[in-house]
Write a protein that holds these residues in place. Structure first.
Motif, mmCIF file in Angstrom:
data_model
loop_
_atom_site.group_PDB
_atom_site.id
_atom_site.type_symbol
_atom_site.label_atom_id
_atom_site.label_comp_id
_atom_site.label_asym_id
_atom_site.label_seq_id
_atom_site.Cartn_x
_atom_site.Cartn_y
_atom_site.Cartn_z
ATOM 1 N N VAL A 1 0.823 -1.208 0.000
ATOM 2 C CA VAL A 1 0.000 0.000 0.000
ATOM 3 C C VAL A 1 0.856 1.256 0.000
ATOM 4 O O VAL A 1 1.977 1.257 0.527
ATOM 5 C CB VAL A 1 -0.965 0.028 1.209
ATOM 6 C CG1 VAL A 1 -1.937 -1.120 1.162
ATOM 7 C CG2 VAL A 1 -0.196 0.004 2.523
ATOM 8 N N VAL A 2 0.327 2.313 -0.603
ATOM 9 C CA VAL A 2 0.982 3.617 -0.635
ATOM 10 C C VAL A 2 -0.073 4.691 -0.344
ATOM 11 O O VAL A 2 -1.272 4.406 -0.321
ATOM 12 C CB VAL A 2 1.639 3.901 -2.009
ATOM 13 C CG1 VAL A 2 2.711 2.880 -2.326
ATOM 14 C CG2 VAL A 2 0.577 3.929 -3.121
ATOM 15 N N TYR B 1 3.259 7.755 -6.011
ATOM 16 C CA TYR B 1 3.219 6.448 -6.673
ATOM 17 C C TYR B 1 1.768 6.048 -6.960
ATOM 18 O O TYR B 1 0.961 5.922 -6.044
ATOM 19 C CB TYR B 1 3.890 5.384 -5.800
ATOM 20 C CG TYR B 1 5.223 5.822 -5.246
ATOM 21 C CD1 TYR B 1 6.270 6.162 -6.106
ATOM 22 C CD2 TYR B 1 5.426 5.926 -3.873
ATOM 23 C CE1 TYR B 1 7.493 6.588 -5.609
ATOM 24 C CE2 TYR B 1 6.645 6.335 -3.362
ATOM 25 C CZ TYR B 1 7.668 6.674 -4.227
ATOM 26 O OH TYR B 1 8.880 7.098 -3.733
ATOM 27 N N LYS B 2 1.492 5.841 -8.221
ATOM 28 C CA LYS B 2 0.133 5.481 -8.636
ATOM 29 C C LYS B 2 -0.002 3.999 -8.977
ATOM 30 O O LYS B 2 -1.094 3.439 -8.909
ATOM 31 C CB LYS B 2 -0.294 6.313 -9.853
ATOM 32 C CG LYS B 2 -0.204 7.816 -9.637
ATOM 33 C CD LYS B 2 -1.043 8.278 -8.444
ATOM 34 C CE LYS B 2 -0.965 9.781 -8.239
ATOM 35 N NZ LYS B 2 -1.649 10.221 -7.007
ATOM 36 N N THR B 3 1.095 3.388 -9.384
ATOM 37 C CA THR B 3 1.069 1.979 -9.783
ATOM 38 C C THR B 3 2.241 1.250 -9.156
ATOM 39 O O THR B 3 3.196 1.861 -8.651
ATOM 40 C CB THR B 3 1.156 1.814 -11.305
ATOM 41 O OG1 THR B 3 2.473 2.203 -11.744
ATOM 42 C CG2 THR B 3 0.105 2.662 -12.019
ATOM 43 N N ASP C 1 1.254 6.267 9.266
ATOM 44 C CA ASP C 1 2.464 6.932 8.766
ATOM 45 C C ASP C 1 2.479 7.055 7.245
ATOM 46 O O ASP C 1 3.011 8.026 6.701
ATOM 47 C CB ASP C 1 3.713 6.188 9.252
ATOM 48 C CG ASP C 1 4.133 6.629 10.649
ATOM 49 O OD1 ASP C 1 3.394 7.426 11.258
ATOM 50 O OD2 ASP C 1 5.195 6.175 11.134
ATOM 51 N N ILE C 2 1.904 6.087 6.558
ATOM 52 C CA ILE C 2 1.821 6.205 5.094
ATOM 53 C C ILE C 2 0.852 7.319 4.720
ATOM 54 O O ILE C 2 1.143 8.150 3.853
ATOM 55 C CB ILE C 2 1.390 4.865 4.454
ATOM 56 C CG1 ILE C 2 2.444 3.789 4.688
ATOM 57 C CG2 ILE C 2 1.160 5.043 2.946
ATOM 58 C CD1 ILE C 2 2.037 2.414 4.218
ATOM 59 N N ILE C 3 -0.284 7.359 5.386
ATOM 60 C CA ILE C 3 -1.282 8.410 5.109
ATOM 61 C C ILE C 3 -0.683 9.794 5.388
ATOM 62 O O ILE C 3 -0.904 10.748 4.639
ATOM 63 C CB ILE C 3 -2.542 8.186 5.965
ATOM 64 C CG1 ILE C 3 -3.275 6.920 5.504
ATOM 65 C CG2 ILE C 3 -3.479 9.392 5.880
ATOM 66 C CD1 ILE C 3 -4.368 6.464 6.451
ATOM 67 N N GLY C 4 0.128 9.889 6.435
ATOM 68 C CA GLY C 4 0.736 11.160 6.802
ATOM 69 C C GLY C 4 1.954 11.533 5.985
ATOM 70 O O GLY C 4 2.540 12.610 6.192
ATOM 71 N N GLY C 5 2.378 10.651 5.081
ATOM 72 C CA GLY C 5 3.527 10.947 4.237
ATOM 73 C C GLY C 5 4.868 10.708 4.906
ATOM 74 O O GLY C 5 5.910 11.131 4.395
ATOM 75 N N HIS C 6 4.877 9.977 6.036
ATOM 76 C CA HIS C 6 6.122 9.722 6.763
ATOM 77 C C HIS C 6 6.789 8.409 6.342
ATOM 78 O O HIS C 6 7.925 8.138 6.729
ATOM 79 C CB HIS C 6 5.846 9.689 8.266
ATOM 80 C CG HIS C 6 5.117 10.891 8.765
ATOM 81 N ND1 HIS C 6 5.629 12.166 8.663
ATOM 82 C CD2 HIS C 6 3.893 11.016 9.340
ATOM 83 C CE1 HIS C 6 4.763 13.025 9.174
ATOM 84 N NE2 HIS C 6 3.694 12.352 9.574
ATOM 85 N N ALA D 1 -7.829 7.213 1.573
ATOM 86 C CA ALA D 1 -6.541 7.661 2.111
ATOM 87 C C ALA D 1 -5.372 6.830 1.598
ATOM 88 O O ALA D 1 -4.246 7.328 1.491
ATOM 89 C CB ALA D 1 -6.571 7.622 3.634
ATOM 90 N N LEU D 2 -5.608 5.559 1.301
ATOM 91 C CA LEU D 2 -4.544 4.660 0.851
ATOM 92 C C LEU D 2 -4.897 4.051 -0.504
ATOM 93 O O LEU D 2 -6.066 3.973 -0.885
ATOM 94 C CB LEU D 2 -4.323 3.525 1.863
ATOM 95 C CG LEU D 2 -3.676 3.876 3.201
ATOM 96 C CD1 LEU D 2 -3.553 2.624 4.057
ATOM 97 C CD2 LEU D 2 -2.321 4.528 3.017
ATOM 98 N N ARG D 3 -3.836 3.584 -1.169
ATOM 99 C CA ARG D 3 -4.006 2.914 -2.450
ATOM 100 C C ARG D 3 -3.247 1.581 -2.398
ATOM 101 O O ARG D 3 -2.071 1.548 -1.995
ATOM 102 C CB ARG D 3 -3.433 3.778 -3.573
ATOM 103 C CG ARG D 3 -3.546 3.162 -4.971
ATOM 104 C CD ARG D 3 -2.644 3.911 -5.972
ATOM 105 N NE ARG D 3 -2.904 5.338 -5.978
ATOM 106 C CZ ARG D 3 -3.834 5.935 -6.732
ATOM 107 N NH1 ARG D 3 -4.590 5.208 -7.535
ATOM 108 N NH2 ARG D 3 -3.991 7.245 -6.680
ATOM 109 N N VAL D 4 -3.919 0.507 -2.767
ATOM 110 C CA VAL D 4 -3.229 -0.775 -2.930
ATOM 111 C C VAL D 4 -2.660 -0.815 -4.333
ATOM 112 O O VAL D 4 -3.408 -0.702 -5.315
ATOM 113 C CB VAL D 4 -4.183 -1.966 -2.699
ATOM 114 C CG1 VAL D 4 -3.501 -3.281 -3.086
ATOM 115 C CG2 VAL D 4 -4.637 -2.024 -1.257
ATOM 116 N N VAL D 5 -1.326 -0.981 -4.443
ATOM 117 C CA VAL D 5 -0.699 -1.018 -5.767
ATOM 118 C C VAL D 5 -0.232 -2.414 -6.156
ATOM 119 O O VAL D 5 -0.072 -2.706 -7.346
ATOM 120 C CB VAL D 5 0.487 -0.029 -5.853
ATOM 121 C CG1 VAL D 5 0.009 1.407 -5.800
ATOM 122 C CG2 VAL D 5 1.524 -0.308 -4.765
#
Length: 330
Positions: free
Chosen positions: A140-141, A147-149, A200-205, A224-228
């Protein structure tokens, strides 16, 4: 006169003959007697992880339905600590009567690979009952991040070191498996649970993290999150835009978050069989099936022997990943 070389054989009296027949009849009746009723009291389902996580969600769903079926309460007991070891050790020492059960994830088979010493022998201290369900590990990102993909992530991680959050043994080794397959410069970042990774991923850390579908799903649905990336052989209906790692050119990245049910060593086979059959009755309910599928989990309910073979294969696979990555037991 009796020949002394001839063995003396006592002729049974009427009383001894009747006693023998009674014993045989008793043995036959015992052999044909039905198995003792189970359960005879409330059942404790130990989930050795925090409340609210993926295993806890599965455990509470199964506990509620089994309570209804058995007419006895099935109580979820969250005994956390040491990546599942504390709760597992509690069950290993419990009476083998089926009234104390253990629900764990894939790290149960990984702990012997990453931990120098355990208070029990993982292969011998438990009775495998069934693999209730599987769902693939996912990468996840941040949804609005760079990162989109999956290809975006791989390209970036080949150019510069990127942190990958993990919360337990299997997610750690899944991140290492991805690093090896993609020849990436990624570095594992340990967390005490899946929830802090998401924060932390959602917060950009933190650039990315490996987690279960159940942990990621609420944040994906909130936007808030994306599964890539999906660590399975095919894409998931829940995340149709997320590639498998093979599609992105990384072979061999397969990691299932499985939910396995165990009892203490020596759990009688009739009880194991009954629990299996009763779980099948629970899973036959369309509402239960839909609830599990909505959470990204595929119900499997494998027989004990098949589950045991699966556990051995999992331990072997993750041992090889750890050895290639130079990861030693701590």
């Amino acid at each position: 006169m009796t020949n002394p070389s001839t063995p003396f054989t006592a002729h049974p009296t009427r009383r001894t003959a009747l006693a023998a027949l009674a014993a045989l009849a008793s043995a036959g009746a015992w052999a044909q007697a039905p198995a003792a009723k189970f359960p005879t009291k409330p059942v404790t389902l130990v989930v050795p992880y925090s409340a609210g996580g993926g295993t806890d969600i599965v455990g509470r769903l199964m506990a509620q339905r089994l309570s209804d079926l058995w007419g006895q309460s099935v109580v979820v007991d969250n005994r956390t600590g040491a990546n599942g070891v504390i709760g597992s050790n509690f069950v290993a020492r419990a009476p083998a009567d089926g009234h104390t059960l253990l629900l764990v994830v894939g790290s149960h088979a990984v702990n012997p690979v990453l931990m120098k010493s355990l208070p029990y022998d993982t292969d011998k201290a438990f009775t495998p009952i069934t693999n209730i369900a599987n769902s693939p590990s996912v990468l996840v990102v941040q949804a609005n991040g760079p990162y989109k993909t999956l290809r975006d992530v791989i390209e970036a991680a080949r150019k510069e070191p990127l942190g990958v959050g993990y919360s337990e043994g299997q997610t750690r080794l899944t991140g290492e498996m991805i690093r090896q397959a993609g020849k990436l410069q990624s570095t594992g970042v340990p967390y005490k649970g899946g929830a802090p990774i998401m924060v932390d991923i959602i917060g950009g850390h933190l650039p990315m993290g490996v987690t279960s579908v159940l942990t990621a799903l609420p944040h994906v649905r909130s936007g808030a999150l994306r599964v890539v990336g999906v660590a399975d052989t095919q894409r998931m209906a829940l995340f149709p835009d997320a590639m498998t790692f093979k599609e992105a050119g990384l072979d061999g990245v397969e990691s299932l978050s499985w939910y396995g049910l165990f009892g203490p060593a020596g759990l009688p086979a009739p009880i194991v069989a009954q629990i299996n059959q009763d779980l099948k009755k629970v899973a036959a309910d369309p509402a239960v099936l839909k609830q599990m599928e909505d959470q990204g989990a595929h119900i499997t309910l494998t027989p004990p022997a098949e589950f045991r073979s699966f556990l051995a294969a999992e331990t072997k696979k993750w041992t090889q990943v750890a050895q290639r990555g130079g990861i030693r037991a701590e």
